[in-house]
Design a protein around this motif. Structure first.
Motif, short mmCIF file in Angstrom:
data_model
loop_
_atom_site.label_atom_id
_atom_site.label_comp_id
_atom_site.label_asym_id
_atom_site.label_seq_id
_atom_site.Cartn_x
_atom_site.Cartn_y
_atom_site.Cartn_z
N ASN A 48 0.80 -1.45 0.01
CA ASN A 48 -0.02 -0.05 -0.04
C ASN A 48 0.85 1.18 -0.17
OD1 ASN A 48 -3.03 -1.28 0.62
ND2 ASN A 48 -1.58 -2.39 2.06
N PRO A 49 1.18 1.78 -1.23
CA PRO A 49 2.00 2.93 -1.17
C PRO A 49 1.39 4.23 -0.57
CG PRO A 49 1.24 2.51 -3.28
CD PRO A 49 0.88 1.41 -2.38
N ILE A 50 2.15 5.09 0.10
CA ILE A 50 1.21 6.38 0.52
C ILE A 50 1.97 7.49 0.08
CG2 ILE A 50 0.30 5.07 2.71
CD1 ILE A 50 2.56 6.37 4.27
N HIS A 51 1.43 8.77 0.29
CA HIS A 51 1.93 9.97 -0.05
C HIS A 51 2.80 10.71 1.36
CE1 HIS A 51 -1.12 9.85 -3.07
NE2 HIS A 51 -0.22 10.28 -3.76
N VAL A 52 2.19 10.66 2.31
CA VAL A 52 2.67 11.19 3.36
C VAL A 52 2.56 10.33 4.58
CG1 VAL A 52 2.46 13.26 5.18
CG2 VAL A 52 1.91 13.41 2.58
N LEU A 53 3.74 10.30 5.54
CA LEU A 53 3.75 9.45 6.84
C LEU A 53 3.75 10.59 7.78
CD1 LEU A 53 3.79 7.27 8.67
CD2 LEU A 53 6.21 7.24 8.22
N VAL A 54 3.10 10.75 8.93
CA VAL A 54 3.24 11.39 9.95
C VAL A 54 3.56 10.52 11.10
CG1 VAL A 54 1.82 12.91 11.65
CG2 VAL A 54 1.15 13.01 9.33
N LEU A 55 4.79 11.05 11.73
CA LEU A 55 5.82 9.94 12.58
C LEU A 55 6.17 10.48 13.64
CD1 LEU A 55 7.56 7.31 12.65
CD2 LEU A 55 9.31 8.89 11.11
N ASP A 56 5.99 9.68 14.86
CA ASP A 56 6.38 10.30 16.08
C ASP A 56 8.02 9.48 16.22
OD1 ASP A 56 6.81 10.93 18.70
OD2 ASP A 56 5.18 9.65 19.48
N ILE A 57 8.61 10.24 16.94
CA ILE A 57 9.91 9.76 17.26
C ILE A 57 10.11 8.52 18.52
CG2 ILE A 57 12.37 10.15 18.22
CD1 ILE A 57 12.15 12.85 16.89
N ASP A 58 9.30 8.69 19.57
CA ASP A 58 9.19 7.60 20.56
C ASP A 58 8.30 6.48 20.12
OD1 ASP A 58 11.08 9.13 21.90
OD2 ASP A 58 9.59 10.56 22.81
N LEU A 59 8.72 5.47 19.66
CA LEU A 59 7.83 4.25 19.50
C LEU A 59 8.39 3.14 20.28
CD1 LEU A 59 7.95 4.76 15.56
CD2 LEU A 59 6.28 5.32 16.79
N PRO A 60 7.15 2.27 20.62
CA PRO A 60 7.44 0.91 21.27
C PRO A 60 8.61 0.12 20.90
CG PRO A 60 5.24 1.04 20.37
CD PRO A 60 5.69 2.24 19.92
N ASP A 61 8.70 -0.01 19.42
CA ASP A 61 9.48 -1.16 18.82
C ASP A 61 10.72 -0.50 18.20
OD1 ASP A 61 7.82 -0.02 16.94
OD2 ASP A 61 7.91 -1.89 15.70
N ARG A 62 10.74 0.75 17.75
CA ARG A 62 11.81 1.40 17.11
C ARG A 62 12.06 2.94 17.41
NH1 ARG A 62 12.39 -0.57 11.11
NH2 ARG A 62 14.38 0.61 11.18
N ASN A 63 13.19 3.53 17.13
CA ASN A 63 13.33 4.82 17.13
C ASN A 63 12.65 5.50 15.79
OD1 ASN A 63 14.90 7.49 16.24
ND2 ASN A 63 15.46 7.26 18.42
N GLY A 64 12.14 6.35 15.98
CA GLY A 64 11.45 7.02 14.77
C GLY A 64 12.27 7.60 13.52
N ILE A 65 13.47 8.03 13.81
CA ILE A 65 14.80 8.40 12.99
C ILE A 65 14.93 7.25 12.38
CG2 ILE A 65 16.73 9.66 12.80
CD1 ILE A 65 14.76 11.40 14.15
#
Length: 198
Positions: A48-65
């Motif tokens: 499923n391709p998307i145009h935009v991702l709104v992304l947090d840095i603090d995630l439970p399984d990985r660093n957002g960067i």
């Protein structure tokens, strides 16, 4: 005109709901999906391709960067807007080096998000006015450790969260205490919070 497909990777449902409500106010935006973990997002993006991702840095399984870097490597056309609590310059610079298209703070009015999405879709970039002008002498990795301490985690809990040894965490904390001339972690946290409020 094709609608802009937007996905959200954020583990706090209240924040996600706020983002969704503001996106619904624009008829040219469509919500492709909302995710709490990076693993779920990448599974979705396989087909499923998307145009935009709104992304947090603090995630439970990985660093957002790290998620940002992988998105830019594997899903290049996708625009990424970091949406974070972290207003320290070291985070912003790390995100921009990893090719973030926008960096918005959670303290910014959420009503500004559609404008930021429009801007990045047109090839522009955005950095919140609320980003600290203070340049701290710490790496992004050290900032991650420090911010987890600020959130109330113990050194052992920090080590578990970032999947490093307690010795590694202690080594970096010692470096930061030395740079800030602090005797202990409480003093380090206090000085850090004063610095980012400048």
């Amino acid at each position: 005109m094709e609608s802009v497909k937007i996905a959200i990777l954020e583990d706090h449902s209240v924040v996600t709901e706020g983002i969704i409500s503001i996106l619904k106010s624009n008829p040219f935006f469509s919500l492709a999906g909302e995710f709490r973990t990076a693993a779920d997002l990448f599974h979705f993006l396989e087909s499923n391709p998307i145009h935009v991702l709104v992304l947090d840095i603090d995630l439970p399984d990985r660093n957002g960067i790290d998620v940002l870097r992988e998105i830019k490597e594997k899903h290049q056309p996708t625009k990424v807007i970091i949406f974070s609590l972290h207003g320290s310059r070291v985070y912003v610079e790390d995100a921009l080096k990893a090719k973030a298209d926008g960096y918005m703070l959670k303290s910014d009015p959420i009503s500004k998000l559609p404008e930021v999405i429009d801007l990045v879709m047109k090839g522009g970039s955005f950095v919140s006015d609320g980003v600290s002008k203070v340049q701290l002498p710490f790496s992004a990795f050290q900032m991650e450790i420090l911010n987890l301490l600020v959130q109330g985690l113990s050194q052992n809990e920090v080590a578990d969260r970032i999947q490093k040894s307690r010795k590694t965490v202690e080594y970096h904390l010692n470096q930061m205490r030395t740079k800030f001339s602090c005797k202990n972690n409480n003093e380090l946290i206090s000085k850090y919070e004063k610095e980012i409020q400048k």
